[in-house]
Structure formats: structure tokens, C-alpha cells
Design a protein around this motif. Structure first.
Motif, PDB file in Angstrom:
ATOM      1  N   LYS A   1      -6.729 -16.530  -4.346  1.00  0.00           N
ATOM      2  CA  LYS A   1      -6.917 -15.779  -3.113  1.00  0.00           C
ATOM      3  C   LYS A   1      -5.616 -15.147  -2.619  1.00  0.00           C
ATOM      4  N   GLU A   2      -4.496 -15.896  -2.758  1.00  0.00           N
ATOM      5  CA  GLU A   2      -3.231 -15.349  -2.266  1.00  0.00           C
ATOM      6  C   GLU A   2      -2.795 -14.112  -3.038  1.00  0.00           C
TER       7      GLU A   2
ATOM      8  N   SER B   1      -0.873  -3.908   5.646  1.00  0.00           N
ATOM      9  CA  SER B   1      -0.705  -4.734   6.845  1.00  0.00           C
ATOM     10  C   SER B   1       0.755  -4.952   7.230  1.00  0.00           C
TER      11      SER B   1
ATOM     12  N   THR C   1       0.657  -8.780  -8.757  1.00  0.00           N
ATOM     13  CA  THR C   1      -0.331  -9.838  -8.937  1.00  0.00           C
ATOM     14  C   THR C   1       0.343 -11.183  -9.194  1.00  0.00           C
TER      15      THR C   1
ATOM     16  N   LEU D   1      -4.958 -11.903  -4.472  1.00  0.00           N
ATOM     17  CA  LEU D   1      -5.841 -10.815  -4.049  1.00  0.00           C
ATOM     18  C   LEU D   1      -5.511 -10.353  -2.642  1.00  0.00           C
ATOM     19  N   ALA D   2      -4.994 -11.243  -1.814  1.00  0.00           N
ATOM     20  CA  ALA D   2      -4.691 -10.892  -0.428  1.00  0.00           C
ATOM     21  C   ALA D   2      -3.620  -9.813  -0.332  1.00  0.00           C
ATOM     22  N   ARG D   3      -2.723  -9.768  -1.303  1.00  0.00           N
ATOM     23  CA  ARG D   3      -1.666  -8.738  -1.281  1.00  0.00           C
ATOM     24  C   ARG D   3      -2.255  -7.334  -1.348  1.00  0.00           C
ATOM     25  N   PHE D   4      -3.412  -7.207  -2.002  1.00  0.00           N
ATOM     26  CA  PHE D   4      -4.030  -5.895  -2.144  1.00  0.00           C
ATOM     27  C   PHE D   4      -5.101  -5.660  -1.074  1.00  0.00           C
ATOM     28  N   GLU D   5      -5.756  -6.728  -0.638  1.00  0.00           N
ATOM     29  CA  GLU D   5      -6.750  -6.579   0.419  1.00  0.00           C
ATOM     30  C   GLU D   5      -6.099  -6.172   1.734  1.00  0.00           C
ATOM     31  N   ASN D   6      -4.898  -6.666   1.966  1.00  0.00           N
ATOM     32  CA  ASN D   6      -4.141  -6.315   3.172  1.00  0.00           C
ATOM     33  C   ASN D   6      -2.905  -5.492   2.793  1.00  0.00           C
ATOM     34  N   ALA D   7      -3.136  -4.518   1.938  1.00  0.00           N
ATOM     35  CA  ALA D   7      -2.016  -3.775   1.353  1.00  0.00           C
ATOM     36  C   ALA D   7      -1.172  -3.055   2.390  1.00  0.00           C
TER      37      ALA D   7
ATOM     38  N   GLY E   1       0.811  -1.212   0.000  1.00  0.00           N
ATOM     39  CA  GLY E   1       0.000   0.000   0.000  1.00  0.00           C
ATOM     40  C   GLY E   1       0.843   1.260   0.000  1.00  0.00           C
TER      41      GLY E   1
END
Length: 494
Positions: free
Chosen positions: A206-207, A217, A281, A209-215, A66
Motif C-alpha cells: 500500500k505504501e 499531494s 515504486t 501505491l500511495a506515492r502514485f495515488e497521492n502524486a 506528480g
């Protein structure tokens, strides 16, 4: 065509050629339109970096996705702010030379001379580095895992430099056409990466997309690390200032300069973000940071059957950036000669095509010198602060001219606080590397810059002149078939 040359002394004791008939009114022609301008800016900014190693921002962001994407966006916004400041200066003072001409108008001749003195060392070295990098990527497929011979790289780099130098010296239209074609090719390559990433993101696991959902973190970097990340991001946008170097040759500059800037910078910013998202991605942040050439690694994962297209795209991108850089450097030499800061021959135009052929030859020779002992190129790394020093002086020139020449016709005016913000950012970027990682090389670079005054005082301020220079100038005029510009064009630099 036979040139009849009659010797006479002009201002500063320079020998000029009496022009006859069709050579009257010699000056640069307005041949660069809106699309050419956009291609020059994009071509100057987008080089090998976004394909090879866009890792600096991510690394100094502590692999925080992020934060890294925010810095890429903020760097694009800062570059756009600087471009808008330059757009005001370019529309109000549409002369060749970019920052040099603006600094000279607002701050005087000595700072302008220090700029051109420094630029005549750093910009040709940068061109030499690009030429060598192009030679590396163009020859590597023929050698596989083996290293490319240095002699071959240097010979190919010299050949590319001189081909582009001759092209730019012969025809502005051809140089602009080449720039447009190679810019389109590199944008196609970036589009392949960007669109490929979007498709994979939509269909992603899912893995991914997780990089951006928890950008946000991951660990958040401290202030000094964010500053270093900004250095990397702003370096990737370097070249946004190139349009002002050719302002004299732009059709309808009052309209096209602001419109070009407002098109090119947002486009580059969007592409940079999309390409970085595509990389993230397919690859993990750790894989991106450890990769030697990120785009190649991405291609091996996504399109292995045609992965060779990425090294080819890197070579194409470098070639386009080199063409743009050589074009602008020739205009800087031309403007410096117009002001008496370089030999008068450099400001002359070819009588057949009205191009600054001597300026192109001059800048190409200097770049060629850097290629031969390529270790010299490493020295220019310590002049990085000088780029932002001159950007700061240019934005300060805008502020000075606003107050000193309020009646100057300004077809476009930037919101004045933007100029103050750019001066503050430039001051920070000049001082930060010197304070955080002080090295004796920075002192040498600063001394070199001020050392230009040792040349300025006798040859410019006191106008020291040697008679034999005039004879050499006349002989070279006849050899190169060049003439001085029209007097009306000359006076604008005074």
C-alpha cells in the motif's frame, strides 16, 4: 596502392590532389538505414544519467511525484518538437553537419563559424568527460571502495577514445553496427528496471501505491523551481539533434529522417517515464534524491544477486553514447572543412573506404587534449546556454528558409508554430541561467564565442593563406591516403 599526387591550387588557394581513375567521384556513401538512425538517436540521448542520478527533476519538483513525472513527459514532448523541426531541415537539406549547415544556409557564414568555433571546444570536452566516466565505471569493480588511480583512468579513457576514433574513421558500417549493438544492450538494461518496477507496482504494498495515488499531494514548486526542473529534464534528453549530423549518409532521407525521429523520441520518453516510475515504486523520493547511483540502489533492493549488472550497464551506456557523439563530431568537422571554416584536409575521404578519416583524427586529438588536464572539462559547464542558443538559431533558420526559399523542396514540413515555440523556449533557456544565477564565467564564455570572429575575419572572410600549408596538406594526403570529395558534392556547402 600507390597514390600519384599532382599539386594544383584550388579555390581559396588550397592545394588539392588530382585524383586518378577509381578515386573519381569520392563522397560519403549512404549506408545508414532506419534502424541505424534510431539507434544513433537513442544512443546519443540515453547515457549514464538515467542510471546514475535522475534526481534533478525530482529535487527541483520538491519531491512532488506528480509534478516530476509531468516534467519528464513535457521534456520529452519539447525534445520531439525540436526533432520535428530538425527533420524538416534534414529532409530539405540532407547534408552533413547538422545545425552548422542549416545556420550557414539561412543566416550566413559568420554565425555558422561561431557555432563550429564553440562546438570544437564544447563537444570534444563532452566526449572527454564521457570517456573518463566510462573509465571510472569500468575500473571501479577492481578497486572496490578504494579510489581509482587518475593515471589509470586517463590512460583507459585515451585508449577508448582512440579505439572509437579509429573505428569510425575506418568503417561507417562497423561504427553503425557497434552503435546498434550497444543501444540494444542499454535498452535491455532499462527494460529490466522498467519491467521490474511494473511487476512490483502490480504486486506492490500500500505504501508503494500511495506515492502514485497521492502524486500531487506534496508541496507544489514555484515557477523558478519548475524552470530548474525543466533544465534537468531537457538535459537528460540531450542528443535528439544528432541525426541531422549524418543526414548525408542516410538512405532515403525524405522517409527515414522523419520516421526515425517519430520512433526514437517517443520510445525514449516512454522508457524514461517507466524507469522513473520503477525507481519510485522501490525507493522513496528522499532515497532517490540522496542516492549516489539510483539504479545501483534499486538493484540492491530488487535483484541483489545480480546487482553487478547495473554498473556494467552504465559502462555500456556511456560507451554507446560516446561512439555516437564521436561519429557526429567527425561529421561536423567534415562539414566545416567543406565550407572553408576548417583546414581543407579535414574534408577529405579515405580512398579505400570513403570515410572522413582526417575529420575523425582531428576531433579525437582535440578530445584527447581535454583528457590530459581534465580540469579543463569543468569550464564547459558554463557553455550550457550555447547549446540552446544554437538550437534556437537552427529553428529560426527553418522559419527564415520558409519565407526566403518557399520553393525549396521539403519532403516533410513541420507545423510552423512549432518552430516559433522552439525559438521561444530556446531563448528562455539561454537567458534564464544568466539572469537567475549570473556568474562572470558566462561572460567569459560569451566572449570566447565572439572571439571566433578574430579567426574568421583574416582566414575565412579575407582568405589569408600560407603557402607552406599546401605542402603539409599534400604530405598528409599521401600519408593518410585521402582525397578531396567530388566537386559536385563540394558545391552544396557554398
Amino acid at each position: 596502392m600507390g597514390l600519384e599526387c599532382k599539386m594544383r591550387k584550388g579555390r581559396n588557394g588550397h592545394v588539392k590532389e588530382e585524383k586518378r581513375n577509381e578515386n573519381d567521384g569520392m563522397q560519403l556513401k549512404k549506408t545508414i538505414g532506419y534502424f541505424n538512425g534510431v539507434s544513433f538517436i537513442i544512443g546519443s540521448i540515453v547515457g549514464a544519467g538515467i542510471f546514475v542520478s535522475p534526481t534533478g527533476v525530482l529535487q527541483y519538483s520538491l519531491l512532488n511525484v506528480g509534478v516530476a513525472l509531468c516534467i519528464w513527459t513535457a521534456s520529452g514532448v519539447i525534445s520531439l518538437m525540436g526533432s520535428l523541426c530538425y527533420a524538416e531541415l534534414g529532409t530539405a537539406l540532407p547534408f552533413s553537419g547538422g545545425e552548422y549547415s542549416h545556420i550557414k544556409r539561412a543566416l550566413g557564414s559568420p554565425p555558422a563559424f561561431i557555432f563550429i568555433w564553440t562546438a570544437m571546444f564544447t563537444k570534444p570536452a563532452s566526449n572527454a568527460a564521457r570517456a573518463l566516466l566510462f573509465a571510472e565505471y569500468a575500473t571501479q569493480p577492481f578497486y572496490g571502495a578504494c579510489p581509482v588511480p587518475e593515471l589509470l583512468k586517463k590512460c583507459l579513457a585515451l585508449a577508448v577514445l582512440w579505439c572509437l576514433g579509429i573505428l569510425n574513421g575506418r568503417s561507417v558500417k562497423m561504427a553503425a553496427c557497434v552503435q546498434t549493438v550497444f543501444t540494444l544492450l542499454k535498452m535491455v538494461a532499462l527494460s529490466v528496471i522498467a519491467i521490474g518496477g511494473i511487476v512490483l507496482l502490480v504486486r506492490g504494498r500500500k505504501e508503494n501505491l500511495a506515492r502514485f495515488e497521492n502524486a500531487f499531494s506534496s508541496e507544489v514548486p514555484d515557477v523558478s523551481q519548475i524552470a530548474e526542473a525543466f533544465f534537468q529534464g531537457l538535459y537528460a534528453y540531450g542528443g535528439w539533434w544528432s541525426l541531422n549530423y549524418m543526414a548525408e549518409e542516410i538512405k532515403n532521407p525524405s522517409r527515414n529522417i522523419p520516421l526515425t525521429v517519430m520512433t526514437a523520441l517517443p520510445a525514449v520518453t516512454v522508457f524514461y517515464l517507466m524507469v522513473n516510475i520503477s525507481y519510485l515504486t522501490v525507493l522513496t523520493p528522499k532515497e532517490i534524491v540522496s542516492s549516489v547511483a539510483v539504479a545501483v540502489t534499486w538493484a540492491d533492493r530488487v535483484i541483489p544477486a545480480v546487482a553487478w549488472i547495473i554498473p556494467l550497464s552504465v559502462a555500456v551506456s556511456i560507451f554507446g553514447a560516446l561512439n555516437s557523439s564521436m561519429f557526429t563530431l567527425g561529421r561536423l568537422s567534415y562539414a566545416g572543412s567543406q565550407s572553408g571554416h576548417l583546414p581543407v584536409l579535414i574534408s577529405m575521404l579515405n580512398v579505400h573506404c570513403c570515410t572522413p578519416a582526417p575529420a575523425m583524427i582531428f576531433s579525437t586529438i582535440i578530445a584527447s587534449i581535454f583528457i590530459i588536464p581534465s580540469d579543463l572539462i569543468a569550464l564547459t559547464n558554463y557553455f550550457g546556454f550555447s547549446v540552446w542558443l544554437m538550437i534556437g538559431l537552427t529553428c529560426a533558420s527553418l522559419i527564415v528558409l520558409r519565407y526566403r526559399e518557399p520553393n525549396l523542396h521539403r519532403p516533410y514540413k513541420v507545423f510552423l508554430p512549432v518552430a516559433f515555440v522552439m525559438v521561444a523556449i530556446s531563448l528562455f533557456l539561454v537567458l534564464a541561467p544568466i539572469i537567475w544565477s549570473p556568474k562572470v564565467q558566462y561572460i567569459y564564455a560569451f566572449i570566447f564565442m565572439l572571439g571566433g570572429l578574430l579567426i574568421y575575419l583574416p582566414f575565412v572572410h579575407f582568405k589569408l593563406y600560407f603557402g607552406f600549408v599546401g605542402k603539409i596538406t599534400c604530405y598528409l594526403q599521401l600519408l593518410l591516403e585521402v582525397s578531396p570529395v567530388d566537386v559536385s558534392a563540394d558545391c552544396k556547402y557554398d
